[in-house]
Design an enzyme around this catalytic site. Structure first.
Site, PDB file in Angstrom:
ATOM      1  N   HIS A 170      -1.299  -7.630   3.377  1.00 16.39           N
ATOM      2  CA  HIS A 170      -2.497  -7.877   2.581  1.00 16.39           C
ATOM      3  C   HIS A 170      -2.229  -8.941   1.527  1.00 16.39           C
ATOM      4  CE1 HIS A 170      -0.189  -5.073   0.099  1.00 16.39           C
ATOM      5  NE2 HIS A 170      -0.900  -5.471  -0.944  1.00 16.39           N
ATOM      6  N   ASP A 172      -3.420  -9.310  -2.459  1.00  9.77           N
ATOM      7  CA  ASP A 172      -3.959  -8.385  -3.451  1.00  9.77           C
ATOM      8  C   ASP A 172      -5.421  -8.670  -3.781  1.00  9.77           C
ATOM      9  OD1 ASP A 172      -1.587  -6.977  -3.682  1.00  9.77           O
ATOM     10  OD2 ASP A 172      -0.825  -8.253  -5.293  1.00  9.77           O
TER      11      ASP A 172
END
Length: 369
Positions: A170, A172
């Site tokens: 991912h 953030d």
């Protein structure tokens, strides 16, 4: 009652509290200290981001001249700096750090003495600090996200049992209108001799590794990034959702405001669908891009932590993935400070990292000849 709670309405007491706050000591004394207060924060307001990297010296001399040693961990991403304390950076060093991180994606500093108060001050230099909407934080300090997996908690174990390692990739808070820019993570406690590494991947090189046809195709796309995972985390854990986790649309290829380089901006953690595509079309495109990012071993770096190391990375041009291979081996603890940055945008005049570096090399060679 959480340990060492003070009256946050008293500015003097709060300042003194931050001066004394030592999370490494706190976690070793109390094991679990994070709080999840039932408060509500209003939606984030847009702001005009001025990146300090635009004030940097292209040679980054304030860092290179002061460091004992600087070396790259891989050709495309990851640099380690020895001999500089982040707690004592001068203003020009902060600007040059922004450029170094923008270029290299993630930069590591070992044996750091920085503590929460200085971490907050350093983070604010790069933008407003993001307050996580569901994660735990130290008492009275919502701008710090505690990173400690309570793996003995049945709810946590159940949530992670349905998670594959690749699911952790991912960038953030990419679901925010103005997602994270630089991030500062200090790991101060490790479970043992091995385990608890973190991987980062270069979004610059992920873009560069696409074929010319794919690059052209991706540059015309926009994608929905969703905070649904945080809404679901709140439901599963019973912790309050302190701010609504929104959905926002961002370009699939964005350009960094300092380097001017193009980066592939999708991630499995938060990107949900391609705008104006059918579900099947969207899934096909995103699954290809996710696999492309997650299997890109030649543009990833896997970092083995030592205690009191700080990683500084740029969420605009990287992805990362913590490795949960240490459960049952001991305590792993750290904390993160996350400044927000600009709203993602695509600039057709941007260049790929490879193009820009090749042009720079050619210009330098011409100057020498």
């Amino acid at each position: 009652m959480p340990p060492n709670v003070v009256d946050t309405q008293n500015a003097e007491e709060l300042t003194e509290y931050l001066e004394q706050l030592d999370l490494k000591k706190l976690v070793r004394e109390n094991k679990i200290y994070a709080v999840y207060p039932e408060v509500y924060y209003p939606p984030l307001k847009p702001y005009d981001h001025k990146d300090p990297g635009l004030l940097a010296d292209p040679k980054k001399a304030s860092i290179y001249d002061a460091a004992e040693k600087i070396f790259n961990l891989t050709p495309h991403i990851g640099t380690e700096v020895h001999g500089i304390q982040l707690s004592n950076l001068a203003e020009q060093q902060k600007n040059d750090l922004a450029l170094l991180v923008a270029e290299r994606g993630v930069v590591f500093f070992r044996d750091q003495d920085i503590r929460p108060k200085k971490s907050l001050e350093l983070g604010r230099y790069y933008g407003p600090l993001h307050i996580h909407n569901v994660g735990g934080h130290p008492p009275n300090v919502p701008e710090i996200l505690t990173l400690q997996i309570e793996h003995t908690d049945p709810k946590v174990r159940e949530r992670l049992s349905y998670r594959s390692p690749g699911d952790g990739w991912h960038s953030d808070i990419s679901y925010e209108l103005q997602p994270g820019g630089l991030a500062f993570l200090k790991i101060d406690t490790l479970p043992g001799e091995a385990g608890g590494d973190t991987l980062w991947g270069s979004a610059y090189e992920a873009y560069d590794r696409l074929s010319p046809a794919w690059k052209k195709f991706a540059e015309g796309l926009k994608a929905v990034h969703s905070g649904d995972v945080h809404r679901e985390t709140a439901r599963l854990t019973g912790h309050p959702l302190r701010r609504e986790a929104p959905d926002n649309v961002h370009p699939v290829v964005r350009v960094h405001p300092v380097t001017g380089w193009k980066a592939l901006y999708v991630n499995r953690g938060f990107t949900r669908r391609i705008v104006d595509f059918t579900r099947r079309e969207s899934d096909a495109v995103l699954n290809f891009l996710f696999d492309h990012i997650e299997t890109g071993a030649d543009f990833q770096v896997r970092f083995k932590w030592t205690e009191d190391t700080v990683a500084v990375w740029d969420n605009r041009v990287t992805y990362h993935n913590p490795v949960y291979d240490y459960f049952g081996s001991g305590l792993r603890h750290g904390y993160r400070v996350s400044p927000s940055a600009e709203r993602p945008y695509f600039d057709p005049n941007g260049k790929s990292r490879r193009e820009a570096l090749a042009e720079k090399e050619a210009a330098e060679a011409k100057t020498k000849s």
